[in-house]
Design a protein around this motif. Sequence first.
Motif, PDB file in Angstrom:
ATOM      1  N   MET B  36      23.085  38.605  18.766  1.00 53.07           N
ATOM      2  CA  MET B  36      22.392  39.771  18.225  1.00 53.07           C
ATOM      3  C   MET B  36      21.262  39.339  17.290  1.00 53.07           C
ATOM      4  O   MET B  36      21.349  38.311  16.633  1.00 53.07           O
ATOM      5  CB  MET B  36      23.370  40.649  17.442  1.00 53.07           C
ATOM      6  CG  MET B  36      24.530  41.177  18.260  1.00 53.07           C
ATOM      7  SD  MET B  36      24.027  42.348  19.550  1.00 53.07           S
ATOM      8  CE  MET B  36      24.353  43.909  18.703  1.00 53.07           C
ATOM      9  N   GLU B  37      20.228  40.171  17.267  1.00 53.32           N
ATOM     10  CA  GLU B  37      19.201  40.015  16.254  1.00 53.32           C
ATOM     11  C   GLU B  37      19.495  40.977  15.118  1.00 53.32           C
ATOM     12  O   GLU B  37      20.154  41.999  15.301  1.00 53.32           O
ATOM     13  CB  GLU B  37      17.821  40.353  16.829  1.00 53.32           C
ATOM     14  CG  GLU B  37      17.159  39.187  17.522  1.00 53.32           C
ATOM     15  CD  GLU B  37      15.885  39.580  18.237  1.00 53.32           C
ATOM     16  OE1 GLU B  37      15.407  38.777  19.046  1.00 53.32           O
ATOM     17  OE2 GLU B  37      15.370  40.696  18.007  1.00 53.32           O
ATOM     18  N   LEU B  38      18.964  40.645  13.944  1.00 58.26           N
ATOM     19  CA  LEU B  38      19.099  41.555  12.812  1.00 58.26           C
ATOM     20  C   LEU B  38      17.783  42.283  12.596  1.00 58.26           C
ATOM     21  O   LEU B  38      16.714  41.679  12.673  1.00 58.26           O
ATOM     22  CB  LEU B  38      19.435  40.774  11.546  1.00 58.26           C
ATOM     23  CG  LEU B  38      20.781  40.069  11.551  1.00 58.26           C
ATOM     24  CD1 LEU B  38      20.950  39.291  10.259  1.00 58.26           C
ATOM     25  CD2 LEU B  38      21.895  41.091  11.703  1.00 58.26           C
ATOM     26  N   ALA B  39      17.881  43.577  12.314  1.00 58.74           N
ATOM     27  CA  ALA B  39      16.714  44.356  11.898  1.00 58.74           C
ATOM     28  C   ALA B  39      16.887  44.660  10.414  1.00 58.74           C
ATOM     29  O   ALA B  39      17.939  45.145   9.998  1.00 58.74           O
ATOM     30  CB  ALA B  39      16.624  45.650  12.699  1.00 58.74           C
ATOM     31  N   LEU B 134      20.909  44.479  16.861  1.00 60.81           N
ATOM     32  CA  LEU B 134      20.540  44.915  18.211  1.00 60.81           C
ATOM     33  C   LEU B 134      20.538  43.692  19.121  1.00 60.81           C
ATOM     34  O   LEU B 134      20.375  42.563  18.647  1.00 60.81           O
ATOM     35  CB  LEU B 134      19.183  45.622  18.225  1.00 60.81           C
ATOM     36  CG  LEU B 134      17.916  44.832  17.994  1.00 60.81           C
ATOM     37  CD1 LEU B 134      16.705  45.684  18.327  1.00 60.81           C
ATOM     38  CD2 LEU B 134      17.825  44.376  16.555  1.00 60.81           C
ATOM     39  N   ALA B 136      19.401  40.726  21.213  1.00 58.23           N
ATOM     40  CA  ALA B 136      18.172  39.949  21.042  1.00 58.23           C
ATOM     41  C   ALA B 136      17.112  40.357  22.059  1.00 58.23           C
ATOM     42  O   ALA B 136      17.398  40.520  23.250  1.00 58.23           O
ATOM     43  CB  ALA B 136      18.485  38.455  21.164  1.00 58.23           C
TER      44      ALA B 136
END
Lengths: 306, 306
Positions: B36-39, B134, B136
Motif C-alpha cells: 500500500m501507499e500512504l496518502a 491505497l 500502490a
Amino acid sequence: LPSEFELIRRYFQRPTPSAVLGIGDDAALLRPAAGMELAVSTDMLVEGRHFRAGADPEALGHKALAVNLSDLAAMGATPRWATLALALPAANEHWMAAFARGLLALAQRFGTELVGGDTTRGPLCISITVVGELPAGQGLLRSGARPGDDVWVSGELGGAAIGLAEPGLAAAAARLDRPEPRVALGEKLRGVASAAIDVSDGFAQDLGHILEASGVGAIVRYESLPKFPHADTKLQRRCVLSGGDDYELAFTAPQAKRDAVAAIGAGLKLPLARVGSIGKGNPDLAVLGANGKRLKVERGFDHFAA
Amino acid sequence: LPSEFELIRRYFQRPTPSAVLGIGDDAALLRPAAGMELAVSTDMLVEGRHFRAGADPEALGHKALAVNLSDLAAMGATPRWATLALALPAANEHWMAAFARGLLALAQRFGTELVGGDTTRGPLCISITVVGELPAGQGLLRSGARPGDDVWVSGELGGAAIGLAEPGLAAAAARLDRPEPRVALGEKLRGVASAAIDVSDGFAQDLGHILEASGVGAIVRYESLPKFPHADTKLQRRCVLSGGDDYELAFTAPQAKRDAVAAIGAGLKLPLARVGSIGKGNPDLAVLGANGKRLKVERGFDHFAA
C-alpha cells in the motif's frame, strides 16, 4: 500580489525524490520501505508562547522542524517526510522566504522532504507533522525502563532556558533558537537504550514521563548532570532541571550496555553522561545534591498552566 | 486544574487497535499494510477565517477532521490515522470535551484513529494531519484528466456558501458546519476516475487545478451543475461556481466509464452529475449558460487574498 499557490510553489516546493508525489495535489503519496514501521509526530508553535513576536523567521523555520525531528530522534526513527501548516498575519514574502530557508536547510541536512502543507491567514502559528521510519518493533518507547538500568543524558542541559533568561548570552541563545535534533543518536540507540525521550519540557518532567510509563523510580545525581555553564548556580540549577527546549535525549539502558553507549557517544563526538539509575517502586524522581540530600525540583512546563 | 497531559488523556485518548502505538509517547508508531501507499494531507483552520468566533465546538471538531478526510477522498485513499495540533486560548474543559466528541464521532465513522497530537495555549487554531492508505499506483491525481473525458460532480454545490450568506437556512448551515467527506466515493473511483479533487475553494477554482495539472481545458454546462436550491439565482450562481467548503468531489473519467460511474452513484445513493467535458488546449474552464454563452466566473478563494 502572488497567490497562496504561487508562494507555496516558490518557497516551499522542492524536488521530493523519495516521495511518490509531493506538494501540489490533495495529498502526498508515500511508499514506506517493506518491513519498516512509521513514526509520526506533530507539534504546534504559537507566537508569544513558543517564540517571541518578531523572532527571526529563518531561525524559526529551523526550530519548528527541529522540535519535530527531535521527537523522531527520541523514538529512534529516521526522518523521511514532513508536512507544514502555517498561519501568517499577511503574505509577507520576505518572512516566508527566510522561514522556508531555515526549514528547508535543516530538512535537507536530515534527509527530510517537505511533501505537503497548508497556508492561511491568521495569528502566526506553525504546525509541522513529521514521518520517520524504523525497523518494526525497534521503537524507543518511554515504557521500557527497568530497575537497574542507567539513566543517560546527551549534550548539556539548561542552555535554552538560560538563553531565554539572558538573551545577551550568544551561546545560550543559540541553544534556544537553533536546537540540534539528536537524530543520529536516536538511530544508534535502537537495540541499545531501553527507553528514551527528548528534553522539551524540562529534564525532571520529561524523565518523569519515562518513569510513569515504565512504572519505575529513578535516582539522579545532580553533580553528574551535564550543565550549560553559568556563574549563577541557582539559575543554572533551575534551568538544568526544569528548563525546556534543550532537545537533548534522556534515555535509559541496561548496565550491560555501558560500553555500547560510550562507543556511540565517541562515534558521534557527542558527550553522553551517565547521571543516575532506575529503581523499583513509584514513578518518583529523586535528584540528589552533593551532600546526598534530595533537591527540590520545580514542576516543568505545562502548555496550559498560567 | 487538570494538566495538559490529563486533558489529552481524558478527551482525546481512545484505543487505537490499528496502530502499533498511539497517543502518549514521542511519536505514534504505524505499520502500513504491505503493497500500500500512504496518502498524507494537512489542513489548518483558524478562528475568524475558517469559522466564526464562538462556533459550536462539536461541529468544529467534526469539520476540522472532515476537511482532511475530504482530501483523502479526493485521492481515493482509505482513512487510517490522524494527528491533531490544537492551540486554545484557555484550557476550557467543556469546549475540549465537545470538540473531541465531534471529532472522534466522525473519526470512528470513517475508521480513523487519533494517534497523536499537541495542545498549547494560543489563539484558537486547529491543524490536523491525516494518513490514509491505497493500493500502490492507484491514487486519483489531479494530473490525469485527458481530452474527451467527462467532468463529474457529486452531491450539490453551493450549499455551504449559501449557509455562510444566510445562516438562518438550516439545511445550508448544515452543509457549512457539518460537511460529509465523500470517502466511499473516492475509494470506489479508484481505477474509474482519471482525476479528482475536492471542492473546498469553489468549483471553478478547484476544477481549474485539475485543468492546470493535466494541461487540458474544460467546458461545463451551468444547467447541468447540481445546485443547492435557492430562490435568488444570482446568489445561487455565485455560490455554486465560486463558493467554497462544499467538500463534494469534482472528477473526470473516460466516456467509457459512464456506466461504471452511474453504478457507483447508485450503489452509494449519492447523486453524481455529468456536467461537462475535457478538451485540448489551455487549462481554461468555460462555463456555458442556457443560451450557450460563456458565463463570467469569479475567482475562488485564496487564503491570503484580502
